[in-house]
Write a protein that holds these residues in place. Structure first.
Motif, mmCIF file in Angstrom:
data_model
loop_
_atom_site.group_PDB
_atom_site.id
_atom_site.type_symbol
_atom_site.label_atom_id
_atom_site.label_comp_id
_atom_site.label_asym_id
_atom_site.label_seq_id
_atom_site.Cartn_x
_atom_site.Cartn_y
_atom_site.Cartn_z
ATOM 1 N N PHE A 49 0.398 8.050 9.124
ATOM 2 C CA PHE A 49 1.587 8.113 8.176
ATOM 3 C C PHE A 49 1.142 8.542 6.818
ATOM 4 N N GLN A 50 1.548 9.864 6.243
ATOM 5 C CA GLN A 50 1.295 10.366 4.855
ATOM 6 C C GLN A 50 1.999 9.883 3.904
ATOM 7 N N GLY A 51 2.943 9.031 3.922
ATOM 8 C CA GLY A 51 3.709 8.408 3.031
ATOM 9 C C GLY A 51 5.349 9.137 3.157
ATOM 10 N N LEU A 52 6.126 8.518 2.281
ATOM 11 C CA LEU A 52 7.672 8.870 2.253
ATOM 12 C C LEU A 52 7.817 10.191 1.413
ATOM 13 N N GLU A 53 6.831 10.344 0.449
ATOM 14 C CA GLU A 53 6.999 11.353 -0.253
ATOM 15 C C GLU A 53 8.161 11.244 -1.322
ATOM 16 N N CYS A 90 0.806 -1.114 0.034
ATOM 17 C CA CYS A 90 0.013 -0.110 -0.071
ATOM 18 C C CYS A 90 1.042 1.116 0.056
ATOM 19 N N SER A 91 1.739 1.149 1.092
ATOM 20 C CA SER A 91 2.807 2.554 1.062
ATOM 21 C C SER A 91 3.970 1.924 1.064
ATOM 22 N N VAL A 92 5.164 2.798 0.372
ATOM 23 C CA VAL A 92 6.475 2.674 0.565
ATOM 24 C C VAL A 92 6.928 3.033 1.928
ATOM 25 N N GLU A 93 7.536 2.004 2.588
ATOM 26 C CA GLU A 93 8.040 2.230 3.893
ATOM 27 C C GLU A 93 9.364 2.380 4.283
ATOM 28 N N SER A 94 10.012 1.369 3.561
ATOM 29 C CA SER A 94 11.466 1.470 3.498
ATOM 30 C C SER A 94 12.133 0.760 2.414
ATOM 31 N N ALA A 120 3.696 6.669 -2.500
ATOM 32 C CA ALA A 120 4.856 7.340 -1.713
ATOM 33 C C ALA A 120 3.742 8.597 -1.194
ATOM 34 N N PHE A 121 2.923 9.247 -1.704
ATOM 35 C CA PHE A 121 1.874 10.066 -1.355
ATOM 36 C C PHE A 121 0.483 9.421 -0.820
ATOM 37 N N LYS A 122 0.248 9.462 0.560
ATOM 38 C CA LYS A 122 -0.745 8.503 0.872
ATOM 39 C C LYS A 122 -2.043 9.399 1.370
ATOM 40 N N PRO A 123 -3.363 9.152 0.873
ATOM 41 C CA PRO A 123 -4.439 9.643 1.226
ATOM 42 C C PRO A 123 -5.074 8.848 2.355
ATOM 43 N N ARG A 124 -4.935 9.403 3.673
ATOM 44 C CA ARG A 124 -5.319 8.588 4.834
ATOM 45 C C ARG A 124 -6.451 9.252 5.281
ATOM 46 N N THR A 125 -7.284 8.635 5.984
ATOM 47 C CA THR A 125 -8.577 9.058 6.449
ATOM 48 C C THR A 125 -8.389 9.839 7.774
ATOM 49 N N LYS A 134 3.308 -6.015 10.100
ATOM 50 C CA LYS A 134 4.184 -4.746 10.624
ATOM 51 C C LYS A 134 3.621 -3.496 9.408
ATOM 52 N N ALA A 135 2.925 -3.820 8.434
ATOM 53 C CA ALA A 135 2.582 -2.889 7.494
ATOM 54 C C ALA A 135 1.887 -1.556 7.990
ATOM 55 N N ILE A 136 2.269 -0.366 7.795
ATOM 56 C CA ILE A 136 1.916 0.845 8.179
ATOM 57 C C ILE A 136 0.464 1.101 7.590
ATOM 58 N N SER A 137 -0.022 0.784 6.357
ATOM 59 C CA SER A 137 -1.316 0.746 5.959
ATOM 60 C C SER A 137 -1.772 -0.480 5.339
ATOM 61 N N ASP A 138 -2.992 -0.725 5.568
ATOM 62 C CA ASP A 138 -3.863 -1.843 4.860
ATOM 63 C C ASP A 138 -2.760 -3.217 4.960
ATOM 64 N N GLY A 139 -2.349 -3.454 5.934
ATOM 65 C CA GLY A 139 -1.772 -4.748 6.284
ATOM 66 C C GLY A 139 -2.907 -5.987 6.190
ATOM 67 N N ALA A 140 -4.047 -5.776 6.560
ATOM 68 C CA ALA A 140 -4.968 -6.816 6.866
ATOM 69 C C ALA A 140 -5.598 -7.386 5.407
ATOM 70 N N GLN A 141 -5.243 -6.615 4.333
ATOM 71 C CA GLN A 141 -5.669 -6.756 3.090
ATOM 72 C C GLN A 141 -4.493 -7.146 2.045
#
Ligand code: PEP
Ligand code: MN
Length: 351
Positions: free
Chosen positions: A140-144, A103-107, A130-135, A306-313
């Protein structure tokens, strides 16, 4: 209006038609095709008089009004599928294309491990925000820019093309430097200023359906991009909001064949955001192949817990490999069906 010229119409005939179009107060929007030229016309005026006059012009085979409000993306405008080129690949052509990644680039470690594993399992495009739309504004908004650089590194290591989201007008040029395909997220499907800028962008666009948007609204948004100069749009069904709570969204699987009737643009399915749950992804992916999508976009993470976003899916790397193996017999049928469709379309053109 679309004006279809006869096979091998001369340049003089085409120029003459364009002059007549201007005299009626209309504008030539696009001229496509080599042997058989098709002229797309926009504007306001006396349609009937214009159509009658053009039909009588030398070299013209037919002049018809497009009834759909999404003119240039409609099947009325173009009967054959559009295949969109992306880093040497074609989406909407003879190959079913799988896009995969977190979902997001984390590292660096995360994106490189994912890219290598998904490429080995048969994906052709690496996804990652890299740019994350979050509710929540606190998430975390992404590493940009740093995330974009990591995507480039993963591309260099694996040869995978990159699809990544652009969220704002401000970032279009930056994202276009790194991305092979610009993703417009569900929340931005009707961000018309962004869509207009993407019309002027040299990169293909992956346009995701808004979670509360109709198919017609999706097509109108695609029309914005095409009307502003960029014909390379890929549509994505990613689930819509309904009363059902068993899944994150409801996978509108019928949107795929509906879109295939209404538009010549390629359509891909995102089972991850539709289901919201890892165990459901392989079955929905198979449904996407069966129903005639041109590809998939799937979330995959080396360590989903350990995913910062959308780990469950997100599928694990091994889960993605299994899904791809299970898809194999379906993909063979898909290829046969696509080849038969292409042969039929060729025959129709020859007649
Ligand atoms: C994503 O692809 O990670 C994403 C945010 O998707 P959507 O815009 O469909 O919610
Ligand atoms: Mn996501």
């Amino acid at each position: 209006m679309i004006i279809s010229m006869r096979l091998h119409a001369t340049k003089e005939e085409i120029d003459h038609v364009c002059e007549r179009i201007a005299e009626f107060g209309y504008k030539v929007h696009s001229i496509v095709g080599e042997e058989r030229v098709v002229i797309g016309v926009v504007g306001m005026g006396d349609v009937t008089a214009c159509l009658e006059s053009l039909e009588a012009a030398p070299g013209v085979e037919s002049a018809v009004r497009i009834s759909a409000p999404y003119k240039f993306v409609s099947r009325e405008f173009r009967k054959e599928r559009s295949a969109i080129r992306l880093n040497g690949l074609e989406i909407g052509g003879d190959e079913f294309v799988v896009m995969a990644g977190p979902c997001s680039v984390e590292s660096e470690k995360q994106i490189m491990a994912t890219a290598e594993a998904v490429a080995a399992a048969g994906a052709r495009v690496l996804r990652g925000g890299a740019f994350k739309p979050r509710t929540s504004p606190y998430d975390f908004q992404g590493l940009e820019a740093e995330g974009l650089k990591l995507l480039r590194k993963a591309k260099q290591a694996t040869g995978l093309a990159i699809v990544t989201e652009v969220m704002s007008d401000r970032d279009v040029d930056l994202v276009a430097e790194y991305a092979d395909c610009m993703q417009v997220g569900a929340r931005n499907m009707q961000n018309f200023s962004l869509l207009k800028l993407l019309g002027a962008c040299r990169r293909p666009v992956l346009l995701k359906r808004g979670m509360s948007s109709t198919i017609k609204e999706l097509l109108m948004s695609a029309e914005y991009i095409v009307a502003h100069g960029n014909p390379n749009v890929i549509l994505c069904e990613r689930g819509i909001r309904t009363f059902e709570t068993a899944t994150r969204n409801t996978c509108d699987i019928s949107a795929v064949p509906v879109l295939n009737e209404l538009t010549h643009l390629p359509v891909i399915l995102d089972p991850s955001h539709a289901a919201g749950k890892r165990s459901l992804i392989p079955a929905l992916a198979r449904a996407g192949v069966a129903v005639g999508a041109d590809g998939l976009i799937v979330e995959v993470h080396p360590w989903p817990e350990k995913a910062i976003s959308d780990g469950a899916q997100s599928l694990t790397l091994a889960g993605f490999q299994t899904m791809m193996r299970q898809l194999d017999p379906y993909l063979r049928l898909w290829k046969t069906a696509r080849a038969a469709e292409t042969a039929l379309a060729r025959e129709a053109v020859a007649v």
